[in-house]
Design a protein around this motif. Structure first.
Motif, PDB file in Angstrom:
ATOM      1  N   ILE A  80      46.111   7.410  16.247  1.00 23.97           N
ATOM      2  CA  ILE A  80      45.049   8.374  16.498  1.00 23.97           C
ATOM      3  C   ILE A  80      44.156   7.900  17.642  1.00 23.97           C
ATOM      4  CG2 ILE A  80      43.414   7.377  14.837  1.00 23.97           C
ATOM      5  CD1 ILE A  80      44.009  11.139  15.434  1.00 23.97           C
ATOM      6  N   ASP A  81      44.057   6.561  17.825  1.00 16.26           N
ATOM      7  CA  ASP A  81      43.271   6.019  18.929  1.00 16.26           C
ATOM      8  C   ASP A  81      43.828   6.473  20.273  1.00 16.26           C
ATOM      9  OD1 ASP A  81      43.977   3.860  16.747  1.00 16.26           O
ATOM     10  OD2 ASP A  81      41.842   3.680  17.181  1.00 16.26           O
ATOM     11  N   TRP A  82      45.154   6.406  20.375  1.00 13.31           N
ATOM     12  CA  TRP A  82      45.792   6.813  21.625  1.00 13.31           C
ATOM     13  C   TRP A  82      45.607   8.308  21.869  1.00 13.31           C
ATOM     14  CZ3 TRP A  82      49.782  10.306  22.411  1.00 13.31           C
ATOM     15  CH2 TRP A  82      50.227  10.392  23.743  1.00 13.31           C
ATOM     16  N   ILE A  83      45.683   9.110  20.817  1.00 10.86           N
ATOM     17  CA  ILE A  83      45.499  10.557  20.980  1.00 10.86           C
ATOM     18  C   ILE A  83      44.092  10.865  21.482  1.00 10.86           C
ATOM     19  CG2 ILE A  83      45.399  12.752  19.734  1.00 10.86           C
ATOM     20  CD1 ILE A  83      47.578  11.663  17.878  1.00 10.86           C
ATOM     21  N   ILE A  84      43.105  10.209  20.906  1.00  8.99           N
ATOM     22  CA  ILE A  84      41.721  10.419  21.367  1.00  8.99           C
ATOM     23  C   ILE A  84      41.580   9.957  22.808  1.00  8.99           C
ATOM     24  CG2 ILE A  84      39.332   9.698  21.027  1.00  8.99           C
ATOM     25  CD1 ILE A  84      39.968   9.484  18.023  1.00  8.99           C
ATOM     26  N   SER A  85      42.162   8.797  23.115  1.00  9.19           N
ATOM     27  CA  SER A  85      42.097   8.279  24.482  1.00  9.19           C
ATOM     28  C   SER A  85      42.779   9.235  25.455  1.00  9.19           C
ATOM     29  CB  SER A  85      42.768   6.905  24.538  1.00  9.19           C
ATOM     30  OG  SER A  85      42.749   6.381  25.842  1.00  9.19           O
ATOM     31  N   TYR A  86      43.896   9.848  25.021  1.00 13.46           N
ATOM     32  CA  TYR A  86      44.609  10.793  25.883  1.00 13.46           C
ATOM     33  C   TYR A  86      43.723  11.975  26.253  1.00 13.46           C
ATOM     34  CZ  TYR A  86      47.459  14.832  27.045  1.00 13.46           C
ATOM     35  OH  TYR A  86      47.937  15.967  27.656  1.00 13.46           O
ATOM     36  N   HIS A  87      43.021  12.535  25.283  1.00 15.41           N
ATOM     37  CA  HIS A  87      42.142  13.671  25.558  1.00 15.41           C
ATOM     38  C   HIS A  87      41.033  13.271  26.538  1.00 15.41           C
ATOM     39  CE1 HIS A  87      43.789  16.668  22.847  1.00 15.41           C
ATOM     40  NE2 HIS A  87      43.871  15.764  21.887  1.00 15.41           N
ATOM     41  N   ILE A  88      40.448  12.110  26.330  1.00 16.20           N
ATOM     42  CA  ILE A  88      39.350  11.664  27.200  1.00 16.20           C
ATOM     43  C   ILE A  88      39.850  11.427  28.621  1.00 16.20           C
ATOM     44  CG2 ILE A  88      37.695   9.810  27.627  1.00 16.20           C
ATOM     45  CD1 ILE A  88      37.510   9.440  24.578  1.00 16.20           C
ATOM     46  N   THR A 106      48.411  10.317  32.657  1.00 15.50           N
ATOM     47  CA  THR A 106      47.532  10.446  31.492  1.00 15.50           C
ATOM     48  C   THR A 106      48.007   9.603  30.308  1.00 15.50           C
ATOM     49  OG1 THR A 106      48.741  12.458  30.849  1.00 15.50           O
ATOM     50  CG2 THR A 106      46.750  12.739  32.151  1.00 15.50           C
ATOM     51  N   PHE A 107      49.306   9.634  30.000  1.00 13.68           N
ATOM     52  CA  PHE A 107      49.819   8.859  28.872  1.00 13.68           C
ATOM     53  C   PHE A 107      49.688   7.359  29.138  1.00 13.68           C
ATOM     54  CE2 PHE A 107      52.825  11.629  26.133  1.00 13.68           C
ATOM     55  CZ  PHE A 107      51.899  12.648  26.126  1.00 13.68           C
TER      56      PHE A 107
END
Length: 400
Positions: A80-88, A106-107
């Motif tokens: 979930i950390d990576w998903i949040i980081s991806y959006h930011i 982005t990834f």
């Protein structure tokens, strides 16, 4: 809750994610700017359809399904950390327009940012407790943090390969010219290519974070570990300008460079089965390689002369409207109209006068971009007798 209600809530959650909302806003802004510019500079919109929206929603459906199946069958969990980081990261990169809105950037940046934070940021007991509920790599050992990079590397490579295939199959044939003056004061046309599309990607997220927020969220277990599904909106886009090459030629050169990058990345991924830390090298190669590919395109554009400048003889075509007489005659951007109805053309006024000489028929002598001379002709009808549907460079008055 019923299956239908759960599905509707999952779709709502997908739509409310920041990258989806930002992507929609960007597409509508691009369409609005295109219409506004075309009416101001070209006095009419060349492409009246909303091709930006069709491209955004439909190009990524099949790749999204295919990559989601691979993600599920291969078991590629992302935190979930990576998903949040991806959006930011994606929202921040939107400040550069379409240029870096692709998983290659982005990834990789999101994964590397999560890794750096996990290695160098110390966490207190309360924050660690919260992150543990997310199954965060920030509170795991270094080895597991590096292992969490491997699924991101695989997904990035798959999305890069899908990009190459999508752009190879699809036609980028909506060419709206932009105009500038050279140092010598000559007016030239160039084309800014900005493909942007959405890939709905189903990812596996370890832990029970979503069930704590939504008790209806489906969860499955493998051994003692629980997993959830999440659909994330992945934006794929580039921006590159063509002024010295034909658009198709420039696209093919970019795809060749990206294919080389993909092959190198696949080779690096193979080594991650022996050493998980090599996944970080693969992400760095993708990030730097993506920048190099775009830079190589700029070098190709700088080394060659302006392709869409004034012709030594005749009139240069810089845009062709779909379903027009010009399209029926196979007129393409970059062509030079040498003669019209057996009248040699030197100015735009010569062309207009030649059209009045025959209201029901037009015969053109055309010089292709490769120098080939062809004769093309078509019947004209009352509605298009003086509008063949093409824009000539010599007709343009530059509006700042």
């Amino acid at each position: 809750m019923t299956v239908l209600q759960n599905s509707l809530l999952a779709i709502v959650l997908f739509i409310l994610q920041p990258t989806f909302l930002a992507g929609i806003a960007l597409v509508f802004l691009a369409k609005s700017r295109r219409f506004k510019y075309s009416r101001a500079q070209l006095r009419a919109s060349i492409y009246k359809d909303h091709y930006e929206l069709r491209r955004f929603f439909f190009w990524g459906i099949i790749p999204g399904i295919a990559i989601s199946l691979v993600s599920f069958l291969a078991g590629l969990p992302v935190s979930i950390d990576w998903i949040i980081s991806y959006h930011i990261i994606t929202i921040l990169l939107l400040g550069f327009g379409y240029r870096f809105i692709h998983p290659v950037f982005t990834f990789t940046l999101s994964a590397l940012a999560a890794l750096v934070i996990g290695q160098f940021v110390s966490l207190d007991e309360q924050l660690s407790s919260i992150l543990n509920q997310w199954n965060s790599p920030f509170v795991q050992t270094d080895s597991l943090s590096f292992q969490s990079m491997q699924p991101v590397l695989v997904l990035t490579i798959l999305l890069l390969l899908s990009t190459i295939l999508t752009l190879h199959i699809s036609k980028l044939n909506q060419f709206t010219p932009r105009f500038m003056k050279t140092k010598r004061g000559k007016l030239v046309a160039r084309y800014r290519m900005t493909p942007l599309w959405l890939v709905p990607l189903v990812v596996i997220v370890p832990g029970e974070t979503f069930t704590q927020l939504f008790n209806w969220w489906p969860v499955f277990s493998i051994g003692s570990q629980s997993y959830s599904f999440l659909i994330i909106p992945v934006l794929l886009g580039f921006r590159y300008t063509v002024q010295a090459q034909m658009p198709t030629q420039a696209k093919n050169a970019l795809l060749r460079d990206f294919l080389i990058l993909a092959v190198i990345s696949v080779a690096i991924f193979g080594f991650t089965f022996w050493q998980a830390e090599i996944a970080v090298l693969g992400l760095l190669v993708l990030l730097v390689g993506g920048i190099v590919v775009l830079y190589r395109h700029r070098l190709r554009e700088r080394q060659w002369s302006f392709r869409f400048g004034p012709a030594e003889e005749g009139l240069r075509v810089v845009a062709v409207r779909p379903d027009s007489p010009a399209e029926k005659m196979d007129i393409e951007i970059g062509d030079v109209i040498m003669e019209s109805n057996q009248r040699k053309l030197e100015t735009a006024e010569d062309f207009t006068e030649s059209l009045y000489s025959s209201r029901s028929y037009i015969k053109l002598k055309v010089k292709r971009i490769d120098g080939e001379l062809v004769i093309t002709e078509t019947a004209l009808y009352e509605n298009d007798a003086h509008d063949l549907g093409m824009v000539l460079l010599e007709d343009i008055q530059l509006i700042n």
